[in-house]
Write a protein that holds these residues in place. Sequence first.
Motif, mmCIF file in Angstrom:
data_model
loop_
_atom_site.group_PDB
_atom_site.id
_atom_site.type_symbol
_atom_site.label_atom_id
_atom_site.label_comp_id
_atom_site.label_asym_id
_atom_site.label_seq_id
_atom_site.Cartn_x
_atom_site.Cartn_y
_atom_site.Cartn_z
ATOM 1 N N ASP A 264 6.438 -6.153 2.604
ATOM 2 C CA ASP A 264 6.071 -4.771 3.003
ATOM 3 C C ASP A 264 5.506 -4.591 4.117
ATOM 4 O OD1 ASP A 264 5.824 -2.164 3.381
ATOM 5 O OD2 ASP A 264 5.058 -1.660 1.322
ATOM 6 N N TYR A 265 5.973 -4.292 5.403
ATOM 7 C CA TYR A 265 5.216 -4.328 6.521
ATOM 8 C C TYR A 265 4.677 -3.082 7.076
ATOM 9 C CZ TYR A 265 7.435 -8.870 7.480
ATOM 10 O OH TYR A 265 7.835 -10.160 7.650
ATOM 11 N N ARG A 266 4.882 -2.091 6.078
ATOM 12 C CA ARG A 266 4.365 -0.597 6.423
ATOM 13 C C ARG A 266 4.298 -0.373 7.825
ATOM 14 N NH1 ARG A 266 -0.881 -2.652 4.404
ATOM 15 N NH2 ARG A 266 -0.026 -4.589 4.791
ATOM 16 N N TYR A 267 5.457 -0.298 8.550
ATOM 17 C CA TYR A 267 5.328 0.162 9.960
ATOM 18 C C TYR A 267 4.826 1.385 10.003
ATOM 19 C CZ TYR A 267 8.811 -3.815 11.017
ATOM 20 O OH TYR A 267 9.497 -4.732 11.554
ATOM 21 N N ARG B 5 -3.177 3.686 -10.261
ATOM 22 C CA ARG B 5 -3.579 2.495 -10.266
ATOM 23 C C ARG B 5 -2.830 1.444 -9.723
ATOM 24 N NH1 ARG B 5 -8.160 -0.299 -13.137
ATOM 25 N NH2 ARG B 5 -8.949 1.753 -12.830
ATOM 26 N N LYS B 6 -1.815 1.424 -10.030
ATOM 27 C CA LYS B 6 -0.696 0.370 -9.644
ATOM 28 C C LYS B 6 -0.561 0.370 -8.082
ATOM 29 C CE LYS B 6 3.669 -1.023 -11.033
ATOM 30 N NZ LYS B 6 5.108 -0.819 -11.400
ATOM 31 N N ILE B 11 -1.603 -1.823 -2.645
ATOM 32 C CA ILE B 11 -2.243 -1.978 -1.248
ATOM 33 C C ILE B 11 -3.068 -2.834 -1.082
ATOM 34 C CG2 ILE B 11 -3.579 -0.199 0.096
ATOM 35 C CD1 ILE B 11 -2.074 2.178 -1.387
ATOM 36 N N ALA B 12 -4.189 -3.113 -1.975
ATOM 37 C CA ALA B 12 -5.237 -3.923 -2.055
ATOM 38 C C ALA B 12 -4.686 -5.386 -1.868
ATOM 39 C CB ALA B 12 -5.919 -4.299 -3.463
ATOM 40 N N LYS B 24 -11.481 -0.226 -7.860
ATOM 41 C CA LYS B 24 -10.053 0.443 -8.217
ATOM 42 C C LYS B 24 -10.605 1.591 -8.652
ATOM 43 C CE LYS B 24 -7.885 -4.152 -9.263
ATOM 44 N NZ LYS B 24 -7.160 -4.911 -10.371
ATOM 45 N N ARG B 25 -11.007 1.908 -9.222
ATOM 46 C CA ARG B 25 -11.390 3.280 -9.974
ATOM 47 C C ARG B 25 -11.872 4.190 -8.749
ATOM 48 N NH1 ARG B 25 -13.357 1.512 -14.752
ATOM 49 N NH2 ARG B 25 -15.538 1.397 -14.014
#
Lengths: 473, 95
Positions: A264-267, B5-6, B11-12, B24-25
């Motif tokens: 997922d390159y999040r362009y 949370r997911k 993203i992390a 996370k919270r």
Amino acid sequence: MYEMTLGLEIHCELKTESKIFCGCRNEFGGEPNTHCCPVCSGFPGVMPVLNEKAVEYTVRTGLALNCEISRYSKWDRKNYFYPDLPKAWQTSQYDLPLCKGGFVEYELDGKIKTVRINRIHLEEDAGKLLHEGGVSRIDYNRSGVPLMEIVTEPDLHSEAEAVAFLDGLKSVLKYIGVSDVKMQEGSLRCDVNLSVAKPGQKLGTRTETKNLNSFSAVKRSILFEYDRQCGVLNAGGTITQETRRWDDNKSVGYSMRGKEDAHDYRYFPEPDLMPVVLSGEKIEEIRKAIPRLKKERIAIYTEKLGLPLYDARILTADKDIADLFEGTAAVFKNPKKASNYIMSEIMRKGKREGSEDVEIGVSPAALAEILTLIDSGVISLAASKDVLDAVWNGAESPLAAVERLGLRQNSDSGELESAVKEVIAANASAAEQYKAGNQKVAAFLVGQVMKATKGKSNPKLVGELIEKLLKTN
Amino acid sequence: MKVTRKEVERIAALGRLELSEEQKREMEAHLSGMTEHFKMLDAVDTSSVPPTAHILDKVNVLRPDKAEPSFERDALLANAPERDGECYIVPRAVE
Ligand SMILES: [Zn+2]
């Protein structure tokens, strides 16, 4: 039997003087991290400024490949974490590339085929990682080199088509002067998307094999992946869409497992760069600067210079050869002789083993001088090879080399006559055969004289002397 | 808009960040607050505004293709946590 379908993504480094977003030198090699600055090393807070030549070269390529040139294009960040990318994103073009559509014609087994181009966009190249022991060392010299990505439609159906297409594309890119397209130095690299399907059925799931850097690797990786996919399907399995690598030494492809999650390159739009707007006039100006391509040159060589089509094709296969021929023929006014010499001596000397490129170590002026020296009888054809060796990649002039090496051929008939007499005396039976009407031994006798005089005699004169001496005897 | 949370974990992972339960919270609350804040943009009627790629009006900010001296290597490498005089050194990263 499954049919394969291939689409290629070709990465081509542009031959600009400086990098895409900073003034660092765009040059292959060099000590690690010496062509670097805070911009291309990804320091925080720096601002990129776009190189206008990189835009021009990409548009020039688009025009040569029959693309539609975007009047408005923009920049995006392609985000991923890998240490070859110091900013953790690659500045690229996502939804508004510089060129769209287009097609390339290439030749295979005497037939002209077409591959459609989907798009061409401009981006920055990444740095190089050198894996040693437990660590990776990073060299950012290549980081920020302008990189053009050409994406084809899935119009290829065999490894032979893929290689023939790439060869044709490589030639165009070199002719239009946007890249030196040296696969060994990585300035031309290729990703292959491959799927298989039974004829008439819809395309199967594709895999992508990345970073192939020779025609041979392209060919072998395609055959490997085709066999692998057929094997999986024949065993009742399914193909997983995935990114793969090719190990050229072991000749095997392998999956880059676990990378899918990171795909997922999040362009998002690059806020540090302004869009590029091209006017119709600007596009025409770029079009006018496109050098003559292969087709036009073949026409000129055959129609204006009177060369056979065979010669014209060989001379134009590589732009450097074509340029050498044109430069030489402009001075030495016998195009056919120039062509013969280039096709034999220059190509033999310039072709390095294992390389797809021909390297030229002689200027058109020097080659014209060598041809004139042969033509006027100053040196023999055989001696010209030594002259070529002497001036190749050097500064010495052909004439200076002739004098230094003592290659000036003997045209003194008195001196030659005694040499010819000696040869006749030593080869009495050949001389008898000649007298009996066997003209073929003349060449043998000339050869013997040339050998005796270490190639420094004028063979034409030697032939005449043999005829004179044996007839009047 | 609630950031789950997911989503925080995904993203992390993309950013190669290791977060504790506590962090996370916190991130859930922060990111939810941010997206909530930006939601006020939805209230603006933009139906007559053409889409744009950039907030500024400028286009074609270009420089001529001219090479300039690069930086001293030592000065660049001085910022690296680990280096060997030629290169940056990072933990072995093989794809
Ligand atoms: Zn730089």
